[in-house]
Design an enzyme around this catalytic site. Structure first.
Site, PDB file in Angstrom:
ATOM      1  N   ASP A   1       0.824  -0.972  -0.113  1.00 39.83           N
ATOM      2  CA  ASP A   1       0.006   0.002  -0.101  1.00 39.83           C
ATOM      3  C   ASP A   1       0.784   1.290  -0.115  1.00 39.83           C
ATOM      4  O   ASP A   1       1.635   1.537   1.054  1.00 39.83           O
ATOM      5  CB  ASP A   1      -0.886  -0.072   1.244  1.00 39.83           C
ATOM      6  CG  ASP A   1      -2.032   0.949   1.232  1.00 39.83           C
ATOM      7  OD1 ASP A   1      -2.235   1.586   0.183  1.00 39.83           O
ATOM      8  OD2 ASP A   1      -2.261   1.716   2.381  1.00 39.83           O
TER       9      ASP A   1
ATOM     10  N   GLU B   1       4.995   4.827   3.632  1.00 43.15           N
ATOM     11  CA  GLU B   1       4.563   5.914   4.214  1.00 43.15           C
ATOM     12  C   GLU B   1       5.611   7.050   4.273  1.00 43.15           C
ATOM     13  O   GLU B   1       6.760   6.696   4.572  1.00 43.15           O
ATOM     14  CB  GLU B   1       3.749   5.741   5.447  1.00 43.15           C
ATOM     15  CG  GLU B   1       3.286   7.100   6.135  1.00 43.15           C
ATOM     16  CD  GLU B   1       2.389   8.054   5.028  1.00 43.15           C
ATOM     17  OE1 GLU B   1       2.687   9.289   4.907  1.00 43.15           O
ATOM     18  OE2 GLU B   1       1.575   7.334   4.528  1.00 43.15           O
TER      19      GLU B   1
ATOM     20  N   ASN C   1      10.050   7.139   0.401  1.00 44.38           N
ATOM     21  CA  ASN C   1       9.411   7.964  -0.402  1.00 44.38           C
ATOM     22  C   ASN C   1       9.449   6.695  -1.610  1.00 44.38           C
ATOM     23  O   ASN C   1      10.004   6.368  -2.306  1.00 44.38           O
ATOM     24  CB  ASN C   1      10.213   8.908  -0.848  1.00 44.38           C
ATOM     25  CG  ASN C   1       9.901   9.785  -1.958  1.00 44.38           C
ATOM     26  OD1 ASN C   1       9.036   9.432  -2.742  1.00 44.38           O
ATOM     27  ND2 ASN C   1      10.450  11.162  -2.233  1.00 44.38           N
TER      28      ASN C   1
ATOM     29  N   ASP D   1      -2.049  12.412  -2.002  1.00 40.13           N
ATOM     30  CA  ASP D   1      -2.116  14.034  -1.874  1.00 40.13           C
ATOM     31  C   ASP D   1      -2.402  14.556  -3.465  1.00 40.13           C
ATOM     32  O   ASP D   1      -1.562  14.198  -3.933  1.00 40.13           O
ATOM     33  CB  ASP D   1      -0.687  14.565  -1.477  1.00 40.13           C
ATOM     34  CG  ASP D   1      -0.809  15.733  -0.832  1.00 40.13           C
ATOM     35  OD1 ASP D   1      -1.649  16.653  -1.380  1.00 40.13           O
ATOM     36  OD2 ASP D   1      -0.066  16.343   0.011  1.00 40.13           O
TER      37      ASP D   1
ATOM     38  N   LYS E   1      -2.073  22.585  -7.125  1.00 37.32           N
ATOM     39  CA  LYS E   1      -1.528  23.587  -7.842  1.00 37.32           C
ATOM     40  C   LYS E   1      -0.604  23.023  -9.044  1.00 37.32           C
ATOM     41  O   LYS E   1       0.023  22.033  -8.692  1.00 37.32           O
ATOM     42  CB  LYS E   1      -0.499  24.487  -7.044  1.00 37.32           C
ATOM     43  CG  LYS E   1      -1.414  25.281  -5.963  1.00 37.32           C
ATOM     44  CD  LYS E   1      -0.343  26.223  -5.170  1.00 37.32           C
ATOM     45  CE  LYS E   1      -0.870  26.901  -4.224  1.00 37.32           C
ATOM     46  NZ  LYS E   1      -0.035  28.129  -3.396  1.00 37.32           N
TER      47      LYS E   1
ATOM     48  N   ASP F   1     -10.411  10.617  -4.229  1.00 35.97           N
ATOM     49  CA  ASP F   1     -11.720  11.337  -4.032  1.00 35.97           C
ATOM     50  C   ASP F   1     -11.541  12.714  -4.633  1.00 35.97           C
ATOM     51  O   ASP F   1     -12.411  13.631  -4.851  1.00 35.97           O
ATOM     52  CB  ASP F   1     -11.873  11.576  -2.583  1.00 35.97           C
ATOM     53  CG  ASP F   1     -10.879  12.342  -1.943  1.00 35.97           C
ATOM     54  OD1 ASP F   1     -10.892  13.422  -1.134  1.00 35.97           O
ATOM     55  OD2 ASP F   1      -9.519  11.980  -2.138  1.00 35.97           O
TER      56      ASP F   1
END
Length: 305
Positions: free
Chosen positions: A119, A145, A172, A197, A201, A233
């Protein structure tokens, strides 16, 4: 490719995208192919009574209910305390460009040769722990993570729960995915990238996790019958992720073209969550969507004749 839905009006819209490798094809003498499945869009419209119920329950409480059977409420990690989550992290920061240290797989897993699910962007880790608890001998689970405190707390929970089929690594993923997976003794069978995330921008789009190098690493590392599940989402992000994986259609195929049991809409977006559990972001997004719906419903009542 997909008719845009204004996410400002429906923040609970979630797009899901699943990719799978073709059965047995790569086991023949022909070049290995990887099959890819298509996504779906779910719009949840709550009834006024459901909205009222959500109004009385805060989003973190809904998360606690969803993952109640993990029983994490009394497992407090003193090393990090109550974690205040930093939502936005710049993965291009110099300190995050260092490859993660490869763990001793035989030490972190009871059986390091089991098929592996990774994940990417595992967050708090609850979602992955929920899956690992239900499949203790079927598969190993690895969470990557980029926020170290979340990794520390997640591994603390894993130790408290005495789970030997799951581990979390501070990494990363863009930098470390290939190196980590290439050393794992068993086959990579599933990769999930759930609500990363969005970096809204345009100048920050280069920070998004799904980029060409990571996609190539994932596709090259997957075993025959392996699967990739992506979700966001934010419609723009879901389409952007899909674009990168669609560029690999020489090695991937949309699942709905080979599995008629996977229900999709005409654009290939999945109609149901195949993993059986909502992520925390799913819950938060649906909660925010219900709040907006409630305000719209109240306005209609206020201004109706």
């Amino acid at each position: 490719m997909f008719s845009a839905v204004p996410t400002s009006l429906y923040p609970n819209v979630v797009q899901k995208f699943l990719l799978i490798t073709p059965p047995a094809v790569a086991l023949s003498h022909s070049p290995p192919f990887r099959h890819l499945r298509r996504p779906h869009c779910t719009i949840t419209v709550c009834s006024p009574s459901a909205v009222t119920e959500l109004q009385e329950i805060r989003s973190p409480e809904l998360v606690a209910r969803e993952y109640a059977d993990l029983d994490l409420s009394d497992k407090f990690c003193k090393e990090v305390g109550h974690v205040r989550i930093r939502q936005h992290v710049n993965p291009l920061r110099s300190s995050l460009m260092i490859p993660a240290e490869v763990p001793d797989w035989n030490e972190v897993y009871e059986d390091a040769k089991l098929p592996l699910m990774v994940d990417i962007g595992s967050g708090s880790g609850r979602f992955l722990m929920w899956l690992a608890k239900r499949n203790p001998t079927f598969r190993n689970y690895l969470g990557l993570e980029i926020r170290p405190k979340l990794v520390t707390r997640a591994n603390y929970w894993v130790n408290e729960l005495a789970m030997r089929n799951i581990h979390f690594v501070f990494a990363n993923a863009t930098i470390s995915f290939k190196q980590l997976i290439s050393t794992y003794p068993g086959p990579l069978m599933f990769v999930s990238i759930l609500c990363p995330d969005p970096h809204f921008k345009k100048k920050h789009h280069k920070r998004r996790v799904v980029q060409k190098p990571l996609v190539e690493s994932v596709v090259d590392s997957l075993m025959p019958d392996g699967q990739v599940f992506i979700q966001s989402d934010v419609l723009e992000v879901a389409i952007d992720m899909r674009k990168y994986f669609d560029a690999k259609l020489d090695k991937l195929v949309h699942v709905n073209s080979i599995d008629t049991n996977m229900l999709c809409d005409t654009e290939g977006w999945l109609l149901n969550n195949p993993l059986g559990i909502r992520t925390e972001r799913d819950i938060h997004a649906e909660y925010e969507g219900a709040r907006i719906y409630r305000r719209m419903y109240q306005k209609r009542r206020l201004y109706s004749g």
